[in-house]
Design a protein around this motif. Structure first.
Motif, PDB file in Angstrom:
ATOM      1  N   GLY A  73      25.164  52.856  40.619  1.00 35.77           N
ATOM      2  CA  GLY A  73      25.192  52.530  42.035  1.00 35.77           C
ATOM      3  C   GLY A  73      26.591  52.167  42.501  1.00 35.77           C
ATOM      4  N   SER A  74      26.692  51.130  43.300  1.00 34.26           N
ATOM      5  CA  SER A  74      27.991  50.703  43.809  1.00 34.26           C
ATOM      6  C   SER A  74      28.852  50.162  42.674  1.00 34.26           C
ATOM      7  CB  SER A  74      27.817  49.632  44.885  1.00 34.26           C
ATOM      8  OG  SER A  74      27.160  48.493  44.350  1.00 34.26           O
ATOM      9  N   THR A  75      30.154  50.409  42.764  1.00 34.76           N
ATOM     10  CA  THR A  75      31.083  49.978  41.721  1.00 34.76           C
ATOM     11  C   THR A  75      32.274  49.250  42.346  1.00 34.76           C
ATOM     12  OG1 THR A  75      32.308  52.063  41.785  1.00 34.76           O
ATOM     13  CG2 THR A  75      30.472  51.915  40.226  1.00 34.76           C
ATOM     14  N   THR A  76      32.877  48.366  41.567  1.00 34.09           N
ATOM     15  CA  THR A  76      34.058  47.627  42.008  1.00 34.09           C
ATOM     16  C   THR A  76      35.081  47.608  40.883  1.00 34.09           C
ATOM     17  OG1 THR A  76      32.691  46.175  43.395  1.00 34.09           O
ATOM     18  CG2 THR A  76      34.928  45.437  42.902  1.00 34.09           C
ATOM     19  N   ASP A  77      36.267  48.144  41.140  1.00 38.15           N
ATOM     20  CA  ASP A  77      37.360  48.070  40.166  1.00 38.15           C
ATOM     21  C   ASP A  77      37.996  46.688  40.226  1.00 38.15           C
ATOM     22  OD1 ASP A  77      37.338  50.764  39.134  1.00 38.15           O
ATOM     23  OD2 ASP A  77      38.156  51.416  41.059  1.00 38.15           O
ATOM     24  N   SER A  78      38.321  46.139  39.063  1.00 39.85           N
ATOM     25  CA  SER A  78      39.065  44.877  38.996  1.00 39.85           C
ATOM     26  C   SER A  78      40.209  45.090  38.013  1.00 39.85           C
ATOM     27  CB  SER A  78      38.160  43.733  38.539  1.00 39.85           C
ATOM     28  OG  SER A  78      37.609  44.014  37.266  1.00 39.85           O
ATOM     29  N   ALA A  79      41.270  45.692  38.502  1.00 37.57           N
ATOM     30  CA  ALA A  79      42.363  46.111  37.626  1.00 37.57           C
ATOM     31  C   ALA A  79      43.685  45.532  38.122  1.00 37.57           C
ATOM     32  CB  ALA A  79      42.441  47.635  37.588  1.00 37.57           C
ATOM     33  N   SER A  80      44.340  44.773  37.266  1.00 37.49           N
ATOM     34  CA  SER A  80      45.639  44.208  37.608  1.00 37.49           C
ATOM     35  C   SER A  80      46.713  44.864  36.748  1.00 37.49           C
ATOM     36  CB  SER A  80      45.645  42.697  37.374  1.00 37.49           C
ATOM     37  OG  SER A  80      46.958  42.186  37.515  1.00 37.49           O
ATOM     38  N   PRO A  81      47.749  45.425  37.375  1.00 39.21           N
ATOM     39  CA  PRO A  81      48.793  46.093  36.586  1.00 39.21           C
ATOM     40  C   PRO A  81      49.777  45.115  35.933  1.00 39.21           C
ATOM     41  CG  PRO A  81      49.328  46.207  38.903  1.00 39.21           C
ATOM     42  CD  PRO A  81      47.964  45.579  38.824  1.00 39.21           C
ATOM     43  N   GLU A  82      49.682  43.843  36.298  1.00 42.27           N
ATOM     44  CA  GLU A  82      50.609  42.858  35.744  1.00 42.27           C
ATOM     45  C   GLU A  82      50.281  42.552  34.284  1.00 42.27           C
ATOM     46  OE1 GLU A  82      53.223  41.842  37.430  1.00 42.27           O
ATOM     47  OE2 GLU A  82      52.558  43.092  39.095  1.00 42.27           O
ATOM     48  N   ALA A  83      51.310  42.501  33.453  1.00 38.26           N
ATOM     49  CA  ALA A  83      51.119  42.171  32.040  1.00 38.26           C
ATOM     50  C   ALA A  83      50.811  40.680  31.885  1.00 38.26           C
ATOM     51  CB  ALA A  83      52.360  42.544  31.248  1.00 38.26           C
ATOM     52  N   ARG A  84      49.933  40.379  30.957  1.00 45.06           N
ATOM     53  CA  ARG A  84      49.580  38.987  30.657  1.00 45.06           C
ATOM     54  C   ARG A  84      50.054  38.633  29.261  1.00 45.06           C
ATOM     55  NH1 ARG A  84      43.347  38.215  32.838  1.00 45.06           N
ATOM     56  NH2 ARG A  84      43.503  39.519  34.709  1.00 45.06           N
ATOM     57  N   GLU A  85      50.221  37.322  29.038  1.00 45.80           N
ATOM     58  CA  GLU A  85      50.596  36.837  27.712  1.00 45.80           C
ATOM     59  C   GLU A  85      49.367  36.346  26.976  1.00 45.80           C
ATOM     60  OE1 GLU A  85      53.557  33.807  27.806  1.00 45.80           O
ATOM     61  OE2 GLU A  85      55.230  35.227  27.741  1.00 45.80           O
ATOM     62  N   ASP A  86      49.226  36.764  25.747  1.00 47.05           N
ATOM     63  CA  ASP A  86      48.154  36.260  24.903  1.00 47.05           C
ATOM     64  C   ASP A  86      48.742  35.220  23.960  1.00 47.05           C
ATOM     65  OD1 ASP A  86      45.735  35.904  23.728  1.00 47.05           O
ATOM     66  OD2 ASP A  86      45.591  37.898  22.840  1.00 47.05           O
TER      67      ASP A  86
END
Length: 221
Positions: A73-86
């Motif tokens: 059905g309906s979809t939502t992208d949740s994508a951040s191009p910023e790099a994160r620190e682990d």
């Protein structure tokens, strides 16, 4: 003639019994003519790969239904191009980028299910392996009972406000992938488990394959 005919009958009976045993064994292991199997069969282990980040992760799920009788059905992208620190081993802080998709599913009876997939793509395979092992150890320490799918994937029960669900964790090369699916309210974990396993297995395979750089050589395991 009579003796040879009796021997032939005994051989035929023996072959029939063997065939029946094989059929029963296949049925107990979850296989059938339609190819519908449990989670482990839906998600075989793959060689380690190199993966890329995408800003349109939901597109990876639109080509085929997540399981027989289900529709996206309906979809939502949740994508951040910023790099994160682990927080890595020995004080290291490896970088990774995260992308995810949240989607509604419509079941065969018209009821609505929920699906989410979150992929963390690391700059190197080793930090991804470490992050996966840390999560597995935490789930085990909290008594959530990880169920092995294969050596680099496991599943565990989940709940969303009373909706029974399951979560799958997978590590492949530089990728750590988490997929969760939830059945409609009023469902029981036992009656929806098979559908949840198929949804998780199919979703994980499609996301991993969609993010994989098929031209890149496999990293060392």
């Amino acid at each position: 003639m009579k003796g040879s005919r009796g021997a032939a009958l005994r051989r035929a009976r023996s072959a029939a019994l063997i065939g029946l045993a094989v059929a029963v064994s296949a049925g107990c292991s979850g296989g059938d003519d339609s190819g519908t199997k449990g989670e482990a069969a839906e998600l075989p282990a793959r060689p380690p790969g190199v993966h890329s980040w995408t800003g349109r992760p939901c597109d990876l799920l639109t080509d085929a239904p997540p399981a027989a009788g289900f529709s996206l059905g309906s979809t939502t992208d949740s994508a951040s191009p910023e790099a994160r620190e682990d927080i890595g081993e020995n004080g290291a802080r490896p970088l990774y980028r995260r992308t995810g998709c949240l989607a509604d599913l419509k079941g065969p009876d018209g009821a609505f299910w929920k699906l989410s997939a979150t992929a963390s793509v690391y700059e190197d395979p080793e930090p991804a392996r470490h992050a996966y092992r840390v999560k597995e150890d935490l789930d085990r320490a909290h008594g959530r009972g990880p169920e092995k799918v294969h050596d680099t994937a496991y599943a565990l029960p989940a709940d969303d406000g009373g909706r029974p669900g399951r979560t799958l964790l997978l590590w492949n090369g530089d990728l750590v992938l988490m997929v969760s699916a939830y059945a409609p309210h009023g469902s029981t974990a036992r009656e929806v488990r098979k559908d949840l396993e198929q949804i998780l297995g199919n979703t994980a395979r499609r996301v991993e394959d969609g993010l994989r750089d098929h031209d890149a050589p496999s990293p060392a395991p």
